[in-house]
Enzyme design. Sequence first.
Site, PDB file in Angstrom:
ATOM      1  N   LYS A  39       0.860  -1.433  -0.020  1.00  0.00           N
ATOM      2  CA  LYS A  39      -0.088   0.179  -0.137  1.00  0.00           C
ATOM      3  C   LYS A  39       0.880   1.216  -0.096  1.00  0.00           C
ATOM      4  CE  LYS A  39      -1.580   1.288   3.935  1.00  0.00           C
ATOM      5  NZ  LYS A  39      -1.445   3.015   4.245  1.00  0.00           N
ATOM      6  N   ASN A  40       1.689   1.235   1.104  1.00  0.00           N
ATOM      7  CA  ASN A  40       2.545   2.428   1.140  1.00  0.00           C
ATOM      8  C   ASN A  40       3.618   2.832  -0.110  1.00  0.00           C
ATOM      9  OD1 ASN A  40       1.407   3.040   3.228  1.00  0.00           O
ATOM     10  ND2 ASN A  40       2.699   2.252   4.839  1.00  0.00           N
ATOM     11  N   CYS A 133      -4.829  12.582  12.027  1.00  0.00           N
ATOM     12  CA  CYS A 133      -5.607  11.436  11.978  1.00  0.00           C
ATOM     13  C   CYS A 133      -5.827  10.684  13.237  1.00  0.00           C
ATOM     14  CB  CYS A 133      -5.049  10.220  10.868  1.00  0.00           C
ATOM     15  SG  CYS A 133      -3.732   9.602  11.272  1.00  0.00           S
ATOM     16  N   ARG A 138       0.235  14.648  12.553  1.00  0.00           N
ATOM     17  CA  ARG A 138       0.845  14.374  11.178  1.00  0.00           C
ATOM     18  C   ARG A 138       0.885  15.582  10.450  1.00  0.00           C
ATOM     19  NH1 ARG A 138      -0.892   8.808   9.888  1.00  0.00           N
ATOM     20  NH2 ARG A 138       0.724   9.016   8.281  1.00  0.00           N
ATOM     21  N   ASP A 325       4.077   0.432  12.033  1.00  0.00           N
ATOM     22  CA  ASP A 325       3.012  -0.065  11.518  1.00  0.00           C
ATOM     23  C   ASP A 325       2.910  -1.606  11.912  1.00  0.00           C
ATOM     24  OD1 ASP A 325       3.407   1.509   8.364  1.00  0.00           O
ATOM     25  OD2 ASP A 325       2.835   2.083  10.284  1.00  0.00           O
ATOM     26  N   ARG A 417      -9.030  -0.095   4.137  1.00  0.00           N
ATOM     27  CA  ARG A 417      -8.031   0.853   3.476  1.00  0.00           C
ATOM     28  C   ARG A 417      -6.706   0.041   3.262  1.00  0.00           C
ATOM     29  NH1 ARG A 417      -6.075   4.420   7.480  1.00  0.00           N
ATOM     30  NH2 ARG A 417      -4.542   4.767   5.926  1.00  0.00           N
TER      31      ARG A 417
HETATM   32  C1  EPZ Z   1       4.328   6.942   6.521  1.00  0.00           C
HETATM   33  O1  EPZ Z   1       3.513   7.819   6.835  1.00  0.00           O
HETATM   34  C2  EPZ Z   1       3.144   5.439   6.106  1.00  0.00           C
HETATM   35  N1  EPZ Z   1       2.156   6.031   5.318  1.00  0.00           N
HETATM   36  C3  EPZ Z   1       2.647   5.384   7.742  1.00  0.00           C
HETATM   37  O2  EPZ Z   1       2.146   4.199   7.232  1.00  0.00           O
HETATM   38  C4  EPZ Z   1       4.012   4.796   8.393  1.00  0.00           C
HETATM   39  O3  EPZ Z   1       3.527   4.763   9.705  1.00  0.00           O
HETATM   40  C5  EPZ Z   1       5.142   6.153   8.405  1.00  0.00           C
HETATM   41  O4  EPZ Z   1       5.397   6.412   7.213  1.00  0.00           O
HETATM   42  C6  EPZ Z   1       6.283   5.734   9.175  1.00  0.00           C
HETATM   43  O5  EPZ Z   1       6.848   4.628   8.828  1.00  0.00           O
HETATM   44  C7  EPZ Z   1       2.214   6.100   3.824  1.00  0.00           C
HETATM   45  O6  EPZ Z   1       3.356   5.891   3.472  1.00  0.00           O
HETATM   46  C8  EPZ Z   1       1.307   6.587   3.153  1.00  0.00           C
HETATM   47  P1  EPZ Z   1       6.414  10.025   8.692  1.00  0.00           P
HETATM   48  P2  EPZ Z   1       4.290   9.397   7.078  1.00  0.00           P
HETATM   49  O7  EPZ Z   1       6.383  11.272   7.510  1.00  0.00           O
HETATM   50  O8  EPZ Z   1       5.004   9.667   5.704  1.00  0.00           O
HETATM   51  C9  EPZ Z   1       6.449  13.294  12.064  1.00  0.00           C
HETATM   52  C10 EPZ Z   1       0.067   2.675   7.675  1.00  0.00           C
HETATM   53  O9  EPZ Z   1      -0.323   2.047   8.731  1.00  0.00           O
HETATM   54  N2  EPZ Z   1       6.439  14.480  10.959  1.00  0.00           N
HETATM   55  O10 EPZ Z   1       7.581   9.272   8.480  1.00  0.00           O
HETATM   56  O11 EPZ Z   1       3.131  10.366   7.169  1.00  0.00           O
HETATM   57  C11 EPZ Z   1       4.953  12.520  12.199  1.00  0.00           C
HETATM   58  O12 EPZ Z   1       3.989  13.459  12.694  1.00  0.00           O
HETATM   59  C12 EPZ Z   1       0.579   4.132   7.756  1.00  0.00           C
HETATM   60  O13 EPZ Z   1       0.519   2.210   6.680  1.00  0.00           O
HETATM   61  C13 EPZ Z   1       6.668  15.686  11.469  1.00  0.00           C
HETATM   62  O14 EPZ Z   1       6.705  16.132  12.459  1.00  0.00           O
HETATM   63  O15 EPZ Z   1       4.839   9.162   8.282  1.00  0.00           O
HETATM   64  C14 EPZ Z   1       5.170  11.392  12.703  1.00  0.00           C
HETATM   65  O16 EPZ Z   1       5.128  11.665  14.037  1.00  0.00           O
HETATM   66  C15 EPZ Z   1       0.240   4.854   9.195  1.00  0.00           C
HETATM   67  N3  EPZ Z   1       6.663  16.702  10.465  1.00  0.00           N
HETATM   68  C16 EPZ Z   1       6.679  11.202  12.186  1.00  0.00           C
HETATM   69  O17 EPZ Z   1       7.184  12.374  11.667  1.00  0.00           O
HETATM   70  C17 EPZ Z   1       6.762  16.557   8.945  1.00  0.00           C
HETATM   71  O18 EPZ Z   1       6.509  17.382   8.106  1.00  0.00           O
HETATM   72  C18 EPZ Z   1       6.840  10.004  11.069  1.00  0.00           C
HETATM   73  O19 EPZ Z   1       6.014  10.466  10.232  1.00  0.00           O
HETATM   74  C19 EPZ Z   1       6.354  15.189   8.670  1.00  0.00           C
HETATM   75  C20 EPZ Z   1       6.251  13.961   9.731  1.00  0.00           C
END
Ligand code: EPZ
Length: 454
Positions: A39-40, A133, A138, A325, A417
């Site tokens: 998915k990701n 979410c 996020r 995850d 999803r």
């Molecule tokens: C991706 O989300 C995945 N989603 C998530 O999978 C996964 O949990 C996550 O990476 C971590 O591995 C998709 O790929 C669609 P991040 P993403 O940016 O890109 C903070 C699932 O279950 N952050 O690495 O949103 C953020 O709030 C989903 O399949 C900032 O603070 O993850 C979080 O606490 C859930 N500022 C942390 O970093 C930013 O600008 C990690 O987020 C961006 C992120």
Amino acid sequence: MTLSLDRIQTSATPQGDNAVLRLWGGSSLKGHVKISGAKNAALVVMAGVLLCPQDCRLRNVPALVDVERMAQILTALGVKLDRQGNILDLNAEHIGHSQAPYELVSQLRASFFAIGPLLARLGSARVPLPGGCAIGARPVELHVRGLQAMGADVRIEGGVVHAEVPGRNSRLKGAKIHLDYPSVGATETLMMAATLADGETYIENAAQEPEVVDLANFCRSMGARIQGAGTKTIVISGVPSLHGTDYSIIPDRIEAGTFMVAGAITHSELTLSPVVPDHLSAAIAKLREIGSQTIVEAPDCLRIVPGQNRAADIETLPYPGFPTDMQAQFMALLTVSEGSSTISETVFENRLRHVAELQRMGADIRVKGNIAIVRGVPKLSGAPVLATDLRASAALVLAGLAADGMTTIKDLKHLDRGYENLTAKMQQLGAKMERVTQDVEVSENATPEESTLK
Ligand code: EPZ
């Protein structure tokens, strides 16, 4: 074939808010399960198609609600799209400066991935803020700051991110970007934006997830020049344009990990493929520590050999650390593993909501901030529970497989999803599970025989 959400699961499967999953624990599972595309990876690669004005064919695309939503958003942006099974044909030649409809974007955070490719290709983009979410706020400031470093003017107005590249040829400029946190999304947004930028871009403290590498390989198959994906520093040399491609999405390591835990929690020997074993090293190592062995049967096939489950500590971290995850699914396993385990969720600030539902099933869990102390109990008992997010849903399915009696899981929209045909795959392995509409009455102590599972 046009797209529609009813292609997910079979049309006979109850859908939406009225559907519940009913399962009976105690059965051992056996056999082989086919793992779907990731998915990701699929979501961000679909957004990456916006970079290219020619035909792109994507293979191994899972049939998921999130994928259908991304397809609807791309269509709204002007992409031509056709689906045949797990193959998606896309053409983004005629995309406009239009803005993706809020009602679609608000249902899919990953739609924010469109901002990088649109800005790089058209010099402007307007994408609604994805918002928070169930698992956290996020924010996207790392994405925005990186795009500003590449010369974009970015302002947020009325919940929409307006990004513009000033100047006549409105091309982004290569830049050196150090991410405060190895965010997966920010790394992917900036890597895509940099493929068409003028000059070289360095992304330091980049995310190293396999899905980031899959996106880089997809972009390279369109002619992008990217080095170092999968390491902490990615270097992208911008090119004037990209060409069409035929690309296959990697297998879903999180779906694979979920079935590995299904084997361990039901003490069942299972095989699963296709997988990339390296993508699962942290989960394989943790399962071994808990007591189950994982054998590499073939380059893309794993065998789970269950053992006596015992306690282990987990701390979620960016890849190659233990994946957030997989946290909920492993918590379900540790609720019935001997001893006391500590689980620290360090990636998302609100990702322990499954604890209350597992406690409803008799689990002994105490939470302090983002840390959960799990004391193993001999047995869980089936109960009516509520799914709160995607991976929490999977954890409740796993707990239900190990529990005495019947478990009913409500709010299946989360599961749909991210898991392709989970019910059918589990039934094929011998799980007593059915998806029914809520108004099919059965008493709490009903046995599978007394339900529709004749
Ligand atoms: C991706 O989300 C995945 N989603 C998530 O999978 C996964 O949990 C996550 O990476 C971590 O591995 C998709 O790929 C669609 P991040 P993403 O940016 O890109 C903070 C699932 O279950 N952050 O690495 O949103 C953020 O709030 C989903 O399949 C900032 O603070 O993850 C979080 O606490 C859930 N500022 C942390 O970093 C930013 O600008 C990690 O987020 C961006 C992120």
